[in-house]
Scaffold this motif. Structure first.
Motif, PDB file in Angstrom:
ATOM      1  N   LEU A 287       0.835  -1.193   0.000  1.00  8.74           N
ATOM      2  CA  LEU A 287       0.000   0.000   0.000  1.00  8.74           C
ATOM      3  C   LEU A 287       0.879   1.256   0.000  1.00  8.74           C
ATOM      4  O   LEU A 287       1.959   1.264   0.588  1.00  8.74           O
ATOM      5  N   PRO A 288       0.441   2.328  -0.658  1.00 10.57           N
ATOM      6  CA  PRO A 288       1.215   3.581  -0.648  1.00 10.57           C
ATOM      7  C   PRO A 288       1.324   4.147   0.762  1.00 10.57           C
ATOM      8  O   PRO A 288       0.349   4.163   1.518  1.00 10.57           O
ATOM      9  N   ASN A 289       2.511   4.608   1.121  1.00 12.95           N
ATOM     10  CA  ASN A 289       2.742   5.187   2.446  1.00 12.95           C
ATOM     11  C   ASN A 289       2.352   6.659   2.427  1.00 12.95           C
ATOM     12  O   ASN A 289       3.191   7.548   2.247  1.00 12.95           O
ATOM     13  N   SER A 290       1.078   6.909   2.605  1.00  8.69           N
ATOM     14  CA  SER A 290       0.574   8.275   2.595  1.00  8.69           C
ATOM     15  C   SER A 290      -0.593   8.388   3.566  1.00  8.69           C
ATOM     16  O   SER A 290      -1.446   7.496   3.626  1.00  8.69           O
ATOM     17  N   SER A 291      -0.597   9.481   4.319  1.00 10.02           N
ATOM     18  CA  SER A 291      -1.693   9.733   5.251  1.00 10.02           C
ATOM     19  C   SER A 291      -2.664  10.781   4.736  1.00 10.02           C
ATOM     20  O   SER A 291      -3.780  10.885   5.238  1.00 10.02           O
ATOM     21  N   LYS A 292      -2.256  11.570   3.754  1.00  7.89           N
ATOM     22  CA  LYS A 292      -3.136  12.599   3.208  1.00  7.89           C
ATOM     23  C   LYS A 292      -2.889  12.718   1.715  1.00  7.89           C
ATOM     24  O   LYS A 292      -1.907  13.350   1.296  1.00  7.89           O
ATOM     25  N   PRO A 293      -3.761  12.106   0.890  1.00  2.00           N
ATOM     26  CA  PRO A 293      -4.888  11.289   1.335  1.00  2.00           C
ATOM     27  C   PRO A 293      -4.480   9.834   1.521  1.00  2.00           C
ATOM     28  O   PRO A 293      -3.476   9.389   0.957  1.00  2.00           O
ATOM     29  N   SER A 294      -5.262   9.102   2.272  1.00  2.00           N
ATOM     30  CA  SER A 294      -5.038   7.670   2.435  1.00  2.00           C
ATOM     31  C   SER A 294      -5.928   6.915   1.461  1.00  2.00           C
ATOM     32  O   SER A 294      -7.056   7.339   1.180  1.00  2.00           O
ATOM     33  N   PRO A 295      -5.451   5.803   0.928  1.00  2.00           N
ATOM     34  CA  PRO A 295      -6.287   5.044  -0.008  1.00  2.00           C
ATOM     35  C   PRO A 295      -7.512   4.454   0.680  1.00  2.00           C
ATOM     36  O   PRO A 295      -7.469   4.065   1.853  1.00  2.00           O
ATOM     37  N   ILE A 296      -8.605   4.410  -0.064  1.00  2.00           N
ATOM     38  CA  ILE A 296      -9.848   3.847   0.478  1.00  2.00           C
ATOM     39  C   ILE A 296      -9.653   2.386   0.844  1.00  2.00           C
ATOM     40  O   ILE A 296     -10.259   1.879   1.795  1.00  2.00           O
ATOM     41  N   LEU A 297      -8.774   1.694   0.127  1.00  2.00           N
ATOM     42  CA  LEU A 297      -8.520   0.282   0.395  1.00  2.00           C
ATOM     43  C   LEU A 297      -8.001   0.080   1.820  1.00  2.00           C
ATOM     44  O   LEU A 297      -8.326  -0.924   2.465  1.00  2.00           O
ATOM     45  N   ALA A 298      -7.215   1.017   2.336  1.00  2.00           N
ATOM     46  CA  ALA A 298      -6.703   0.892   3.706  1.00  2.00           C
ATOM     47  C   ALA A 298      -7.842   0.941   4.713  1.00  2.00           C
ATOM     48  O   ALA A 298      -7.868   0.165   5.685  1.00  2.00           O
ATOM     49  N   TYR A 299      -8.813   1.823   4.501  1.00  2.00           N
ATOM     50  CA  TYR A 299      -9.976   1.895   5.394  1.00  2.00           C
ATOM     51  C   TYR A 299     -10.831   0.632   5.287  1.00  2.00           C
ATOM     52  O   TYR A 299     -11.385   0.164   6.284  1.00  2.00           O
ATOM     53  N   VAL A 300     -10.926   0.099   4.067  1.00  2.00           N
ATOM     54  CA  VAL A 300     -11.715  -1.132   3.875  1.00  2.00           C
ATOM     55  C   VAL A 300     -11.093  -2.299   4.640  1.00  2.00           C
ATOM     56  O   VAL A 300     -11.797  -3.090   5.289  1.00  2.00           O
ATOM     57  N   LEU A 301      -9.768  -2.395   4.595  1.00  2.00           N
ATOM     58  CA  LEU A 301      -9.092  -3.485   5.307  1.00  2.00           C
ATOM     59  C   LEU A 301      -9.252  -3.349   6.821  1.00  2.00           C
ATOM     60  O   LEU A 301      -9.477  -4.345   7.522  1.00  2.00           O
ATOM     61  N   VAL A 302      -9.155  -2.127   7.327  1.00  2.00           N
ATOM     62  CA  VAL A 302      -9.342  -1.919   8.767  1.00  2.00           C
ATOM     63  C   VAL A 302     -10.786  -2.221   9.164  1.00  2.00           C
ATOM     64  O   VAL A 302     -11.045  -2.828  10.215  1.00  2.00           O
ATOM     65  N   ALA A 303     -11.744  -1.812   8.321  1.00  2.00           N
ATOM     66  CA  ALA A 303     -13.150  -2.108   8.609  1.00  2.00           C
ATOM     67  C   ALA A 303     -13.419  -3.608   8.610  1.00  2.00           C
ATOM     68  O   ALA A 303     -14.164  -4.118   9.458  1.00  2.00           O
TER      69      ALA A 303
END
Length: 249
Positions: free
Chosen positions: A204-220
């Motif tokens: 995954l890309p190392n970025s906090s702004k913006p963060s990829p939607i995929l990262a939120y999906v995995l956490v969810a």
């Protein structure tokens, strides 16, 4: 990157008949005047595009053409919100800071020549553009390029495994409560998701702004897997509850 630019210099005109019909010649760029084109948005040190070892092609009409073949490092803002199905729009800004608005640009085409582009396994060139953008102090020559990420690798290695785990996780309630495998099955899938997220964190890309939607999906989904595990434990607790114990409201 291969770049060519030309202009007319009245002092370099000649009559081909006086020079055995010679219409063109090559001159060292250090021996003639040439515009000091520079990158406006460099990611490293800003330098002239043409180098001392480049040659200028001069015609009898006074037209001077310089071919630049070099590697240029430019920076642009990257939007990874829809990773891995993202499309990036990057622009390379060129300008001549020495002459300001005394020197302007006229592109010979509205698109870049991509015939010499090498096919990239990660990115695909979708669209290119060439335009002149005026500012308060000079004219900027902007080379725009739109690239799209090839998502096949990420679909097979990132999205497909997580979808399979989601389907398997929902099957925990299909197991009979008497089998005694519900808790072990749900906990195993919870650990599988946690280990999987650790493995793909480097992809995954190392970025906090913006963060990829995929990262939120995995956490969810990790939270959903933990919630399924809790529901499984509570449902088994209710299933094996002693019938003689009254239910309190």
């Amino acid at each position: 990157m291969a770049l060519s630019y030309s202009w007319f210099d009245e002092k370099l005109r000649w009559n081909p008949a006086d020079f055995e019909g010679r219409f063109k010649t090559e001159i060292d760029v250090t021996k003639i005047w040439r515009p000091a084109l520079k990158l406006v948005s460099p990611s490293q040190k800003s330098e002239r595009l043409d180098k001392e070892y480049d040659m200028a092609i001069v015609s009898a009409t006074g037209q001077v053409t310089i071919m630049v073949n070099d590697i240029f490092y430019s920076s642009c803002a990257v939007k990874i919100t829809y990773f891995p199905f993202d499309t990036q729009q990057c622009e390379i800004w060129l300008a001549n800071p020495e002459y300001g608005k005394l020197l302007t640009f006229t592109p010979t085409s509205m698109e870049m020549d991509t015939s010499f582009f090498l096919d990239n396994p990660i990115w695909e060139v979708v669209k290119t553009s060439l335009k002149v953008v005026p500012t308060s102090y000079n004219f900027n020559f902007v080379c725009g390029i739109q690239i799209e990420r090839r998502a096949t690798f990420y679909t097979l290695n990132l999205l497909t495994p997580i979808l399979i785990l989601m389907v398997l996780n929902s099957m925990v309630f299909v197991l009979p409560a008497e089998s005694g495998e519900r808790v072990g099955f749900s906990v195993t899938l919870l650990l599988s998701v946690a280990v999987y997220m650790t493995i793909i964190s480097d992809k995954l890309p190392n970025s906090s702004k913006p963060s990829p939607i995929l990262a939120y999906v995995l956490v969810a989904y990790l939270g959903q897997s933990a919630l399924i595990c809790i529901k499984t434990i509570l449902s088994l607790r209710m299933f094996y509850r002693d019938e003689n114990i009254p239910v309190l409201f």
